[in-house]
Design a protein around this motif. Structure first.
Motif, PDB file in Angstrom:
ATOM      1  N   LYS A  43      75.409  33.583  54.796  1.00 53.27           N
ATOM      2  CA  LYS A  43      74.389  34.521  55.270  1.00 53.27           C
ATOM      3  C   LYS A  43      73.022  33.854  55.280  1.00 53.27           C
ATOM      4  CE  LYS A  43      73.407  36.504  50.676  1.00 53.27           C
ATOM      5  NZ  LYS A  43      73.380  37.741  49.874  1.00 53.27           N
ATOM      6  N   GLN A  76      69.069  38.467  64.304  1.00 52.82           N
ATOM      7  CA  GLN A  76      70.512  38.689  64.399  1.00 52.82           C
ATOM      8  C   GLN A  76      71.150  37.712  65.376  1.00 52.82           C
ATOM      9  OE1 GLN A  76      72.566  41.150  62.584  1.00 52.82           O
ATOM     10  NE2 GLN A  76      73.853  39.466  63.325  1.00 52.82           N
ATOM     11  N   ALA A  79      71.322  34.402  63.631  1.00 52.01           N
ATOM     12  CA  ALA A  79      72.368  34.417  62.607  1.00 52.01           C
ATOM     13  C   ALA A  79      73.743  34.262  63.255  1.00 52.01           C
ATOM     14  CB  ALA A  79      72.305  35.716  61.805  1.00 52.01           C
ATOM     15  N   VAL A  84      76.759  33.134  60.632  1.00 50.44           N
ATOM     16  CA  VAL A  84      76.590  33.749  59.313  1.00 50.44           C
ATOM     17  C   VAL A  84      76.109  35.190  59.467  1.00 50.44           C
ATOM     18  CG1 VAL A  84      76.082  31.548  58.206  1.00 50.44           C
ATOM     19  CG2 VAL A  84      74.196  32.939  59.093  1.00 50.44           C
ATOM     20  N   LYS A  85      76.131  35.929  58.367  1.00 55.57           N
ATOM     21  CA  LYS A  85      75.634  37.294  58.362  1.00 55.57           C
ATOM     22  C   LYS A  85      74.109  37.284  58.188  1.00 55.57           C
ATOM     23  CE  LYS A  85      79.836  39.359  56.407  1.00 55.57           C
ATOM     24  NZ  LYS A  85      80.385  40.147  55.267  1.00 55.57           N
ATOM     25  N   GLU A  87      70.900  39.099  56.408  1.00 51.77           N
ATOM     26  CA  GLU A  87      70.396  40.009  55.378  1.00 51.77           C
ATOM     27  C   GLU A  87      68.881  40.049  55.492  1.00 51.77           C
ATOM     28  OE1 GLU A  87      69.914  40.206  50.517  1.00 51.77           O
ATOM     29  OE2 GLU A  87      71.760  39.329  51.341  1.00 51.77           O
TER      30      GLU A  87
END
Length: 276
Positions: A43, A76, A79, A84-85, A87
């Motif tokens: 992430k 986003q 990412a 990856v995510k 956060e």
């Protein structure tokens, strides 16, 4: 040699070895590019100050606050490109760089301009947005401001820690102005008469013009370093070459394809819906 002394020496040796091992692990971690570490964690943690629509702001979904905006949508996309995510951590604008330096976030995406002072503390990606600075005033004064000299005589408001605050201090040489964390709070002070004008990004100024009755964007051209605001992604200094290249490649793709313009237009639309 006494037994107690032997024991003390043995403990000292263990302590020295432990410190050495920690040093080795620290050095190994320090040599890891930030992108590799992000991928290993699965992430990317992005810090933002959600009070600068359309770039980042809060909406209510199911009774809970959610951070949205052009910067969040772009984060986003980046990412996703990294695999990856995402956060998102929210905090005050002037707390973002310290959080980045302390390793609490991997990147800061919050309409931040890469000025020379900030470059001493963090590294930046390439520019992903450029826009002029604007001035918000009470509607009755919209045609009264013709120059920066007139601004100097007013009670001015600005977002704390922003490029506009630097502009007031360094270009206009002002000491007496009001710096607040949130733009909506500045807008309310303007509306109530506590401020005569607010200096902020022109797109943000235009959005707030439509959001609050009685305030308008002044027809004044700012000069002397206050004409343009550029935005980039901030990352921690050191071992970030791969991360910065990934961010730069992503920014280029979004701009070349026109996807960033769509992201920004969607964010502006979201702001409009929130006003209704």
């Amino acid at each position: 040699m006494k037994k107690g002394l032997k024991k003390l020496l043995a403990l000292s040796l263990v302590a020295v070895m432990a410190v050495g091992m920690v040093g080795c692990w620290s050095d190994k971690y320090a040599d890891t590019d930030a992108l590799d570490q992000i991928k290993k964690n699965g992430k990317i943690i992005v810090g933002t100050s959600p009070d600068y629509p359309p770039f980042e702001f809060l909406v209510s979904e199911g009774g809970k606050s959610k951070v949205v905006g052009a910067d969040i949508d772009m984060a986003q996309k980046l990412a996703d490109k990294m695999g990856v995510k995402l956060e998102v951590k929210t905090m005050d604008f002037d707390a973002l760089i310290p959080a980045l330096q302390a390793g609490k976030v991997d990147a800061v995406i919050t309409g931040m301009s890469p000025n020379e002072q900030r470059k001493k503390s963090v590294d930046f990606s390439e520019i992903y947005f450029k826009g002029e600075n604007g001035v918000l005033v009470a509607e009755k004064n919209v045609n009264k401001i013709k120059s920066e000299d007139e601004l100097k005589k007013m009670k001015l408001g600005v977002q704390k820690g922003s490029t506009q605050e630097t502009y007031l201090k360094d270009t206009l040489k002002l000491k007496d102005y009001k710096a607040l964390t949130a733009v909506p709070d500045l807008a309310m002070d303007l509306k109530s008469g506590k401020l005569d004008a607010i200096v902020l990004n022109s797109k943000v100024a235009k959005i707030n013009e439509g959001k609050y009755e009685g305030i308008k964007v002044a027809n004044v051209k700012l000069t002397g370093g206050g004409e343009e605001e550029a935005m980039a992604i901030a990352v921690k200094k050191g071992n970030n070459a791969k991360l910065i290249k990934m961010l730069n490649d992503g920014i280029k793709e979004l701009n070349k394809s026109g996807e960033y313009d769509k992201i920004l237009a969607n964010a502006v639309e979201m702001v409009s819906k929130e006003k209704k």
